[in-house]
Scaffold this active site. Structure first.
Site, PDB file in Angstrom:
ATOM      1  N   GLY A  15       0.779  -1.226   0.000  1.00  0.00           N
ATOM      2  CA  GLY A  15       0.000   0.000   0.000  1.00  0.00           C
ATOM      3  C   GLY A  15       0.813   1.281   0.000  1.00  0.00           C
ATOM      4  CG  ASN A  17       1.529   3.272  -5.774  1.00  0.00           C
ATOM      5  OD1 ASN A  17       1.913   4.310  -6.299  1.00  0.00           O
ATOM      6  ND2 ASN A  17       2.127   2.110  -5.967  1.00  0.00           N
ATOM      7  CB  ILE A  96      -7.288  -9.505 -14.279  1.00  0.00           C
ATOM      8  CG1 ILE A  96      -5.771  -9.277 -14.396  1.00  0.00           C
ATOM      9  CG2 ILE A  96      -8.005  -9.043 -15.546  1.00  0.00           C
ATOM     10  CD1 ILE A  96      -5.116  -9.953 -15.572  1.00  0.00           C
ATOM     11  CG  LEU A  97     -11.265  -5.622 -11.351  1.00  0.00           C
ATOM     12  CD1 LEU A  97     -11.226  -4.114 -11.131  1.00  0.00           C
ATOM     13  CD2 LEU A  97     -12.164  -6.301 -10.322  1.00  0.00           C
ATOM     14  CG  ASN A 111      -3.686  -0.429 -12.884  1.00  0.00           C
ATOM     15  OD1 ASN A 111      -3.549  -0.735 -11.687  1.00  0.00           O
ATOM     16  ND2 ASN A 111      -2.966  -0.988 -13.840  1.00  0.00           N
ATOM     17  CG  HIS A 113       1.704  -1.501 -15.487  1.00  0.00           C
ATOM     18  ND1 HIS A 113       1.404  -2.773 -15.022  1.00  0.00           N
ATOM     19  CD2 HIS A 113       2.761  -1.641 -16.322  1.00  0.00           C
ATOM     20  CE1 HIS A 113       2.245  -3.636 -15.573  1.00  0.00           C
ATOM     21  NE2 HIS A 113       3.073  -2.972 -16.373  1.00  0.00           N
TER      22      HIS A 113
HETATM   23  C1  GAR Z   1       3.320  -1.077  -7.429  1.00  0.00           C
HETATM   24  O1  GAR Z   1       4.608  -1.055  -7.993  1.00  0.00           O
HETATM   25  C2  GAR Z   1       2.270  -1.081  -8.522  1.00  0.00           C
HETATM   26  O2  GAR Z   1       2.610  -0.288  -9.621  1.00  0.00           O
HETATM   27  C3  GAR Z   1       2.271  -2.530  -8.912  1.00  0.00           C
HETATM   28  O3  GAR Z   1       2.373  -3.225  -7.695  1.00  0.00           O
HETATM   29  C4  GAR Z   1       3.063  -2.414  -6.733  1.00  0.00           C
HETATM   30  C5  GAR Z   1       2.187  -2.270  -5.511  1.00  0.00           C
HETATM   31  O4  GAR Z   1       2.848  -1.620  -4.468  1.00  0.00           O
HETATM   32  N1  GAR Z   1       1.080  -2.848  -9.632  1.00  0.00           N
HETATM   33  C6  GAR Z   1       1.040  -3.723 -10.638  1.00  0.00           C
HETATM   34  O5  GAR Z   1       2.000  -4.361 -11.004  1.00  0.00           O
HETATM   35  C7  GAR Z   1      -0.324  -3.887 -11.294  1.00  0.00           C
HETATM   36  N2  GAR Z   1      -0.185  -4.470 -12.593  1.00  0.00           N
HETATM   37  P1  GAR Z   1       2.073  -0.924  -3.270  1.00  0.00           P
HETATM   38  O6  GAR Z   1       1.116  -1.961  -2.686  1.00  0.00           O
HETATM   39  O7  GAR Z   1       3.172  -0.601  -2.290  1.00  0.00           O
HETATM   40  O8  GAR Z   1       1.380   0.291  -3.783  1.00  0.00           O
END
Ligand code: GAR
Length: 207
Positions: A15, A17, A96-97, A111, A113
């Protein structure tokens, strides 16, 4: 929605982000949105602790317990409706939704990425795997992308991107952290603010 778009953040892991969004709301970078709800598809995701510490309501929705993708998505839709959510943010949400779900919220799901789409994206590219693939390919620049979510995994319209240099000694872990610090935690809050302001404008609210 009164004078702010109601935001739900969907998470699965650490979490960071989500934390960037919480901090951005506090500091005023996100001015037109309010994080109303955090939904996790993993029971012990640390993101839930971050949400609780910030006083945000949380919910856990487990596909295993609900028995099917349809029931899983229906439960999420019920929560979104009950909290009058205007904008759904996938922030490290590792499920994936379906097209049935995404088509209900056109340009209302975003989202983040961890690559420069269209590189290293789509089914199978998530989390550390994205950075492993970038290092294996030997690209010298990577980054992050925030995009709208449609029925194609990582295929919706791009909102913001930011490039990050790959350094000679990078490991997937060092690269992941730098992409977060230099790109994800900056462009995700910016995109959330842009879309929130747009949602208010579309609803005829003063911005
Ligand atoms: C982040 O790097 C995000 O961009 C990636 O997972 C991580 C989650 O970190 N998401 C994906 O790869 C989705 N395709 P977080 O839980 O610390 O935010």
């Amino acid at each position: 929605m009164d004078n702010k778009a109601n935001i739900a953040v969907l998470v699965s892991g650490g979490g960071t982000n989500l934390q960037a969004l919480i901090d951005a709301e506090k500091s005023g970078i996100i001015e037109h949105g309010d994080i109303e709800l955090v939904i996790s598809n993993v029971r012990d995701a640390y993101a839930l602790t971050r949400a609780k510490e910030a006083g945000i309501k949380t919910a856990v929705v487990l596909k295993r317990e609900l028995g099917s993708q349809e029931a899983f998505e229906q439960r999420i839709m019920d929560l979104l409706a009950a909290h009058d959510i205007d904008l759904i943010v996938l922030a490290g949400f590792m499920s994936i939704l379906s097209a049935e779900f995404t088509s209900r919220y056109p340009e209302r799901i975003i989202n983040v990425h961890p690559s420069l789409i269209p590189s290293f994206c789509g089914k199978g590219y998530y989390g550390l795997k994205v950075h492993e693939a970038a290092l294996e390919y030997g690209v010298k620049v990577t980054g992050a992308t925030v995009h709208f979510v449609n029925e194609i995994p990582d295929g919706g319209r791009i909102l913001l991107q930011k490039a990050v240099d790959i350094l000679p000694d990078d490991t997937p872990e060092t690269l992941q952290l730098r992409v977060m610090q230099e790109a994800e935690w900056i462009i995700l809050p910016k995109a959330v603010e842009l879309v929130s302001a747009d949602i208010l404008k579309t609803a005829g609210k003063p911005v």
